[in-house]
Design a protein around this motif. Structure first.
Motif, short mmCIF file in Angstrom:
data_model
loop_
_atom_site.label_atom_id
_atom_site.label_comp_id
_atom_site.label_asym_id
_atom_site.label_seq_id
_atom_site.Cartn_x
_atom_site.Cartn_y
_atom_site.Cartn_z
N VAL A 215 0.85 -1.21 0.00
CA VAL A 215 0.00 0.00 0.00
C VAL A 215 0.88 1.25 0.00
O VAL A 215 0.68 2.18 -0.78
N PHE A 216 1.88 1.24 0.88
CA PHE A 216 2.75 2.42 1.02
C PHE A 216 3.51 2.72 -0.28
O PHE A 216 3.61 3.88 -0.69
N ASN A 217 4.03 1.68 -0.91
CA ASN A 217 4.79 1.90 -2.15
C ASN A 217 3.93 2.50 -3.25
O ASN A 217 4.39 3.31 -4.05
N GLN A 222 2.96 8.48 -5.80
CA GLN A 222 2.25 9.72 -6.04
C GLN A 222 2.55 10.79 -4.99
O GLN A 222 2.35 11.97 -5.24
N GLU A 223 2.97 10.35 -3.81
CA GLU A 223 3.30 11.27 -2.71
C GLU A 223 4.70 10.94 -2.22
O GLU A 223 4.89 10.19 -1.25
N LYS A 227 5.44 8.87 4.58
CA LYS A 227 6.26 8.11 5.53
C LYS A 227 5.43 6.93 6.05
O LYS A 227 4.20 7.00 6.13
N LEU A 228 6.13 5.87 6.45
CA LEU A 228 5.48 4.70 7.05
C LEU A 228 6.23 4.30 8.31
O LEU A 228 7.46 4.18 8.30
N HIS A 229 5.48 4.11 9.39
CA HIS A 229 6.05 3.67 10.66
C HIS A 229 5.47 2.30 11.02
O HIS A 229 4.26 2.09 10.92
N ALA A 314 -4.37 -3.90 -2.28
CA ALA A 314 -3.51 -2.76 -1.96
C ALA A 314 -3.86 -1.51 -2.78
O ALA A 314 -3.85 -0.40 -2.25
N SER A 315 -4.16 -1.67 -4.06
CA SER A 315 -4.45 -0.51 -4.90
C SER A 315 -5.69 0.23 -4.40
O SER A 315 -5.75 1.46 -4.43
#
Length: 354
Positions: A215-217, A222-223, A227-229, A314-315
């Motif tokens: 999901v993060f990738n 696009q952004e 950040k991901l924690h 995820a998309s």
């Protein structure tokens, strides 16, 4: 003289959901009750010293395991019988007024052994169970359900789904919401100029951190400032694999991290578990004001207005997060306050059963 409570828990006292619920009970009621706790592990863990500080005794009954899968399944099925015999010895030596079990289908062995000696016998489920399985699994669960319904004085759980899948649809049960610490998770207004994602939980396939990375990738494409924690115990094979995928935009924090402080830095909580009995972290996140995105397998009792439930694609998650308004909002989490939870536990503990 204080009444005495015997608690039972699977695993050890790690900083995870069920031990946190147990510690909330002990922390708030230790002046009124004496607590002992049966564990299925002998490893020191996050809450071990705190539990002992309240005067409680830890009774370690480690599970026997084998490298052979079939042998493990047989041992799992026999576990309630073994636990019943061991628990009987414990309660023959020490008087208890209340038995409060949190140890999945092993609860059957505990309540059976206590049926003539402990007047209040509570089964407390925190998990949902897949109805599928082989004949052995189905037979095992059917027997355990029958024992729990016959010999427990109270069947409770953190959600309707957890109760139904543990005790059966025909059982009489009560749902008591899991609590969050309302003294630590407090709404804080904050504005963000980028997406700051967070996932909390032990690194494993069920918690599904790999999905969050996917999901993060997609968001990152696009952004680029996103950040991901991650917060949780990552010292295992699954965690090590996740670490090989980590980029400079991702941080992994240890399980003893100050969760409210990290939450205050974020505006989105991800909760892509494949199976979950409740998910108290969703309440904690909403208490601070975060938008939450959860797997559609998660019980809906966790939603006080800030949770979006989605299939594990995820998309779809990435698109929703990119297009939703992620501003902080003061969600009403009153039904999940510790005082509310403890009042329900006290009602159970002061019952008189004949």
């Amino acid at each position: 003289m204080k009444k005495k409570v015997l608690l039972a828990c699977n695993g050890n006292l790690d900083k995870t959901g069920v031990p946190s619920v147990i510690m909330t009970i002990v922390r708030n009621l230790h002046e009124e009750y004496d607590f002992d706790l049966i564990l299925s592990s002998n490893k020191p863990s996050y809450y071990t010293e705190e539990f002992k500080s309240y005067g409680g005794r830890l009774i370690e009954l480690p599970k026997h395991t084998s490298r052979i899968h079939l042998v493990n399944r047989i041992l799992e099925v026999l576990r309630p019988v073994s636990l019943a015999l061991k628990t009987k010895k414990i309660i023959q030596k020490e008087h208890y007024d209340i038995l409060h079990c949190h140890n999945d289908f092993d609860m059957a062995g505990c309540v059976y052994s206590a049926r003539k000696m402990i007047p209040i016998r509570i089964c407390h489920t925190h998990k949902t169970w897949n109805p599928k399985g082989n004949i052995l699994t189905k037979a095992y669960r059917y027997i355990c359900r029958s024992v729990m319904k016959t010999y427990a004085t109270d069947l409770i759980g953190c959600s309707g789904l957890a109760c139904q899948t543990t005790y059966g649809n025909d059982a009489t049960f009560k749902v008591i919401n899991n609590p969050y610490d309302d003294t630590r998770f407090i709404y804080q207004e904050k504005t963000f100029d980028h997406i700051e994602l967070l996932q909390i939980g032990y690194f494993c396939e069920n918690k599904n951190q790999l999905f969050s990375l996917d999901v993060f990738n997609q968001i990152l494409s696009q952004e680029p400032d996103a950040k991901l924690h991650f917060i949780g115990n990552s010292e295992n094979t699954y965690g090590n694999y996740i670490k090989t995928k980590v980029s400079s935009n991702i941080q992994i924090h240890p399980e003893n991290t100050d969760v409210p402080e990290i939450m205050k830095q974020c505006n989105v909580l991800l909760f892509p578990s494949k199976v979950e009995g409740f998910g108290i972290v969703l309440i904690e996140a909403q208490a601070i004001g975060l938008r939450c995105y959860a797997s559609d397998h998660i019980p809906k009792e966790t939603n006080v207005g800030g949770v979006t439930y989605l299939p594990l694609q995820a998309s779809q998650w990435a698109d929703r997060i990119l297009h939703d308004n992620l501003a902080r909002y003061p969600y009403d989490c009153n039904p999940f306050h510790t005082t509310y939870f403890i009042s329900h536990i006290q009602e159970l503990y002061i019952q008189v059963h004949h």
